[in-house]
Design a protein around this motif. Structure first.
Motif: not given
Length: 394
Positions: A141-147
């Motif tokens: 899920h971090s792929e869609f949040r951290l950026p």
């Protein structure tokens, strides 16, 4: 019939020293809480044949994992017939409910359940830096949040809160009354992190973290551990405390395990588990004497209020307006210890501990002034949650 056919009861609780940056390890705190819980129940460690903990040996930074099940088993030299830990469960309540099922089915007699954190000390030493580590590629899920800079649950829950505010008109002033109530109660709790009085100006004037959440909408990292003894009912006779029955519980998840993909973003997993719990008992929200509701962020507590049926969907703002109703002296006291917003982020287990000491009449200056027999406990938020009704044996 109550949860697990009324075969599982809570017989003792314990907490370690609680504080900010106290410089003690998570295992040290876990062992202290365990010793106090076992003694409180009137048991010895020879009686403990099960151990349960959350979250288990996961890869986490910032003091999130204080001690594992095997850490505590080995330290006390326990001979266990059953043990468990795990993060893929119904929040921090999951392994507690697993322990109740274990004693109800004869796999264990007395289970030591615990949660240990040392986040205040760890974060002070820089161990939370992994949240924004750019040296490795984001996954899951971090792929869609951290950026987009959304590294914290404060960002994700802030968006949920915005949606609810947009749909139903909830205001920061209304949420602030809930936060101030927690601080008021924490002033009576000698173990609370924040005890100084708070005004609405203090609340609204604090720095913003992730709109609409400000500093005091976020729980306070601390060091501490909580332990709970779950026993088989017939083995609880003659112990130190009146057994507390798990009348009903909920661990359902009806939608995807995600922070942002529910079909209705004005609900959370709390609504799923609450529906399951109420379907399993003849009791209703009107029978509840008080509630201890997870407030890792203030908005999560508002969701529990609504999910558990203390107000209609979309009406939590009107509920919060009447703060006399949920004061310590009110009809439905909420978080008498101050919750995680003021008492400290013990990550779920602190709410069950408070429910137990209130039902046993052991809460000291913060003891609810009326006789209490039924408590609602909501633990967790977002996609992971669990809840239960506790009933004091007459």
């Amino acid at each position: 019939m109550s949860f697990v056919d009324d075969r599982a009861v809570i017989t003792g609780v314990g907490q370690s020293q609680i504080g900010r940056r106290i410089g003690r390890t998570g295992i040290d705190l876990a062992l202290e809480a365990a010793e106090r819980a076992v003694a409180h129940a009137g048991l010895s460690f020879d009686d403990i044949d099960g151990v349960a903990s959350y979250p288990g040996p996961v890869n986490a930074e910032g003091g999130f994992v204080g001690a594992t099940t095997h850490d505590v088993r080995d330290a006390f030299g326990l001979k266990t017939r059953w043990h468990v830990s795990g993060v893929e469960t119904s929040g921090q309540a999951g392994t507690l409910l697993d322990a109740a099922a274990a004693v109800a089915t004869g796999r264990a007699t007395h289970v030591l359940c615990f949660r240990s954190v040392w986040e205040a000390t760890a974060q002070a030493s820089g161990r939370a830096a992994a949240l924004t580590d750019k040296s490795t590629r984001a996954g899951g899920h971090s792929e869609f949040r951290l950026p987009f800079g959304a590294a914290s649950p404060a960002n994700w829950i802030g968006m949920y809160a915005q949606r609810y505010m947009h749909e139903f008109g909830l205001t920061r002033d209304q949420v602030g009354k809930l936060v101030i109530n927690a601080r008021r109660n924490a002033g009576l709790n000698p173990d609370a992190i924040y005890r100084d009085p708070m005004t609405m100006d203090d609340y609204l004037g604090a720095r913003l973290v992730s709109w609409p959440l400000g500093l005091y909408d976020c729980d306070v990292p601390c060091d501490g551990a909580t332990a709970i003894i779950v026993s088989r009912k017939e083995a609880a006779a003659g112990l130190a405390n009146t057994p507390l029955h798990i009348e009903a519980a909920g661990s359902a998840l009806y939608q995807r395990h995600t922070w942002d993909q529910r079909t209705d973003l004005t609900t959370m997993a709390a609504h799923d588990v609450a529906a399951e719990m109420w379907a399993a008992t003849s009791l209703s929200p009107k029978d509840v004497d008080f509630a201890t509701l997870y407030d890792g962020f203030s908005y999560l507590c508002t969701q529990w209020i609504e999910a558990l049926g203390f107000c209609e969907h979309g009406k939590v703002g009107q509920f919060l307006d009447n703060d006399d109703y949920y004061r310590l002296e009110g009809e439905l006291p909420i978080n008498p210890h101050g919750g995680q917003l003021s008492a400290g982020r013990l990550h779920g287990y602190g709410f069950l501990h408070e429910a137990c000491v209130q039902l046993w009449g052991e809460a000291g200056d913060r003891q609810i002034p009326k006789d209490v027999e039924i408590a609602a406990v909501g633990i967790g938020g977002g996609p992971e949650a669990g809840c239960m009704l506790l009933r004091r044996e007459a």
